[in-house]
Design a protein around this motif. Structure first.
Motif, PDB file in Angstrom:
ATOM      1  N   ARG A  11       5.756  -3.415   7.013  1.00 50.28           N
ATOM      2  CA  ARG A  11       5.316  -4.073   5.781  1.00 50.28           C
ATOM      3  C   ARG A  11       5.020  -5.553   6.005  1.00 50.28           C
ATOM      4  NH1 ARG A  11       6.068  -1.518   1.029  1.00 50.28           N
ATOM      5  NH2 ARG A  11       6.374  -3.483  -0.053  1.00 50.28           N
ATOM      6  N   GLU A  12       5.893  -6.221   6.747  1.00 49.39           N
ATOM      7  CA  GLU A  12       5.725  -7.658   6.976  1.00 49.39           C
ATOM      8  C   GLU A  12       4.402  -7.955   7.680  1.00 49.39           C
ATOM      9  OE1 GLU A  12       8.451  -5.937   8.253  1.00 49.39           O
ATOM     10  OE2 GLU A  12       9.758  -6.353   6.546  1.00 49.39           O
ATOM     11  N   VAL A  15       1.502  -7.487   5.180  1.00 51.92           N
ATOM     12  CA  VAL A  15       1.445  -8.613   4.236  1.00 51.92           C
ATOM     13  C   VAL A  15       0.806  -9.817   4.913  1.00 51.92           C
ATOM     14  CG1 VAL A  15       2.841 -10.299   2.955  1.00 51.92           C
ATOM     15  CG2 VAL A  15       3.356  -7.860   2.769  1.00 51.92           C
ATOM     16  N   ASP A  27       4.846 -11.669  -2.715  1.00 55.41           N
ATOM     17  CA  ASP A  27       5.903 -10.688  -2.926  1.00 55.41           C
ATOM     18  C   ASP A  27       5.494  -9.380  -2.260  1.00 55.41           C
ATOM     19  OD1 ASP A  27       7.786  -8.904  -3.907  1.00 55.41           O
ATOM     20  OD2 ASP A  27       7.655  -9.625  -5.953  1.00 55.41           O
ATOM     21  N   GLU A  28       6.426  -8.731  -1.569  1.00 60.01           N
ATOM     22  CA  GLU A  28       6.109  -7.465  -0.907  1.00 60.01           C
ATOM     23  C   GLU A  28       5.709  -6.394  -1.914  1.00 60.01           C
ATOM     24  OE1 GLU A  28       8.444  -5.808   2.162  1.00 60.01           O
ATOM     25  OE2 GLU A  28       8.772  -7.734   3.133  1.00 60.01           O
ATOM     26  N   LEU A  31       2.077  -5.562  -1.870  1.00 60.97           N
ATOM     27  CA  LEU A  31       1.634  -4.559  -0.902  1.00 60.97           C
ATOM     28  C   LEU A  31       1.791  -3.156  -1.483  1.00 60.97           C
ATOM     29  CD1 LEU A  31       0.585  -3.813   1.909  1.00 60.97           C
ATOM     30  CD2 LEU A  31       2.962  -3.848   2.693  1.00 60.97           C
ATOM     31  N   GLY A  59       7.300   0.833   6.872  1.00 60.39           N
ATOM     32  CA  GLY A  59       5.973   0.404   6.465  1.00 60.39           C
ATOM     33  C   GLY A  59       5.072   1.580   6.152  1.00 60.39           C
TER      34      GLY A  59
END
Length: 69
Positions: A11-12, A15, A27-28, A31, A59
């Protein structure tokens, strides 16, 4: 995701790649919302995705869409 088919992208990383330049803090959840919208456009049944899969706690991954099993 398509260029990295079969690999789970954190995920990081997603983003950082999607919201570049000028986005100091994203903010995640943004995503998650974006993935939901993509699924709505790409998937026959967005609640049971064949292409854009979630890997819980890590992710997302892009698959070929072939049926498993």
């Amino acid at each position: 995701l398509v260029e990295n088919r079969g690999r789970t992208l954190p995920r990081e990383l997603l983003v950082d790649r999607v919201w570049t330049g000028g986005a100091e803090y994203v903010d995640e959840n943004a995503l998650s919302v974006t993935v939901k919208r993509l699924r709505g456009k790409l998937e026959e049944t967005p609640s049971k995705p064949r292409y854009l899969k979630t890997v819980y706690g890590i992710g997302y991954t892009w698959t070929t869409g072939e049926k498993e099993g």
